[in-house]
Design an enzyme around this catalytic site. Structure first.
Site, short mmCIF file in Angstrom:
data_model
loop_
_atom_site.label_atom_id
_atom_site.label_comp_id
_atom_site.label_asym_id
_atom_site.label_seq_id
_atom_site.Cartn_x
_atom_site.Cartn_y
_atom_site.Cartn_z
N LYS A 76 48.18 16.38 46.64
CA LYS A 76 48.62 16.33 48.04
C LYS A 76 49.31 17.64 48.42
CE LYS A 76 48.96 11.34 47.76
NZ LYS A 76 49.72 10.11 47.76
N GLN A 120 55.61 8.45 46.46
CA GLN A 120 54.45 8.10 45.63
C GLN A 120 54.64 6.73 44.98
OE1 GLN A 120 51.64 9.81 45.58
NE2 GLN A 120 50.67 8.36 44.19
N ASP A 143 52.41 8.09 55.62
CA ASP A 143 51.65 7.39 54.58
C ASP A 143 51.42 5.93 54.97
OD1 ASP A 143 50.45 7.49 52.05
OD2 ASP A 143 52.25 6.79 51.02
#
Ligand SMILES: Nc1nc2c(c(=O)[nH]1)N[C@@H](CN(C=O)c1ccc(C(=O)N[C@@H](CCC(=O)O)C(=O)O)cc1)CN2
Length: 304
Positions: A76, A120, A143
């Site tokens: 990313k 994450q 996200d």
């Protein structure tokens, strides 16, 4: 998008070249579409910088030392950099408490230089992951992991989408898969994959069946699906014999050794369209993250 035609003649029984030949499923390739999305995000990031001097910035938060998670975060960051999106990396030890992680995410939420925040998943088991996700300001939840984002997806309202589910819908649209009235069977009910992808399919007027580890007669249910989304986290779990001929098969699995949740060799003999692993859903996940980061930066930047 240029959708590649990947019809290859193959045999219905791969071990028997005398068996009746048939066309293998067409591949739904995510790589090219993802590259187009990233190129457009890069153009928008540059335009924002040229107009305002503001560089879009994604903060990544990694807790612990899971090697796969570290790889995904690095991917990313690298792709952000290539797209002209800044990244701020926060790496926390495995012993981090929920309170410490929440405090870090609140700090990033208040930092005006940070436009998007990615925590994450998974975090170490002792951490309350939901509490951590909820510490992300919804305006920076690029996200799509907060309850705010989930509600927007469930109600069909605009907002940031969970990246893999949002990427899957973009892929289905790019390949002109009709969603209205289609029966979509989602295998898996995780908060950032199974549940939101079902909501997005429902918002597109598909008839959605959620299945999971307690579902009885799973193979029979999958057999009724026009669209199958495999999000179980078990390598080669979905077998070719479970599929309706011509079904659209989305493999959202990311197991060890780049193995998906669908037994590809079997499924390709039955499906009409199928995503490969790698090169299918994965690249779309990161492309949508970058697109949403730039959108967040634009929304948070006042142009004089
Ligand atoms: N906070 C989040 N955590 C996790 C997410 C997420 O969307 N948000 N998704 C997964 C893992 N993941 C991103 O984090 C992810 C996994 C795989 C890929 C990918 O592009 N894979 C490639 C193959 C790998 C390679 O090229 O080396 C592919 O499929 O082509 C992207 C993202 C769990 N956690």
């Amino acid at each position: 998008m240029t959708s590649p035609s990947n019809h290859t003649l193959t045999f219905s029984n791969p071990d028997d070249p005398k068996s009746a030949p048939r066309e293998a499923a067409r591949l739904m390739v995510g790589t090219d579409l993802a590259a187009e999305m990233v190129a457009k995000a890069a153009e928008r990031a540059k335009a924002l910088k040229d107009a305002t001097g503001v560089e879009a910035c994604l903060a990544t938060v990694l807790v612990g030392d899971d090697p796969a998670s570290a790889t995904y975060v690095r991917m990313k960051q690298n792709r952000s950099k290539k797209a002209g999106i800044g990244s701020l990396s926060v790496v926390l030890p495995a012993e981090t408490t929920t309170e410490e992680l929440v405090a870090e995410l609140r700090k990033l939420s208040e930092d005006p230089k940070v436009h998007g925040i990615l925590l994450q998943h998974p975090v170490p088991a002792h951490i309350d992951e939901r509490a951590a996700f909820e510490a992300i300001d919804p305006a920076k939840d690029v996200d799509g992991v907060t309850m705010h984002a989930f509600a927007a997806m469930a109600f069909g309202e605009p907002g940031f989408r969970s990246c893999t589910p949002g990427g899957i819908i973009r892929l289905l649209e790019a390949y002109d898969v009709p969603l209205a009235g289609a029966h979509a069977v989602v295998i898996g009910r995780s908060p950032i994959l199974g549940k939101p992808v079902g909501m997005l399919l429902l918002a597109s007027n598909a008839t959605v069946t959620y299945t999971h580890s307690k579902t009885r007669d799973l193979a029979d249910i999958v057999k009724t699906a026009d669209i199958v989304v495999a999000a179980v986290g078990k390598a080669n779990f979905v077998r070719g014999s479970w599929l309706k001929p011509g079904a659209v098969v989305i493999d959202a699995g990311y197991n060890e050794n780049n193995t998906g949740d669908v037994h590809f060799e079997e499924a390709t003999l039955v499906a009409g369209l199928i995503t490969p692993v790698p090169g299918g859903v994965g690249p779309m996940t990161i492309a949508l993250l970058l697109e949403q980061t730039v959108a967040a930066a634009e929304a948070q930047t006042t142009t004089a």
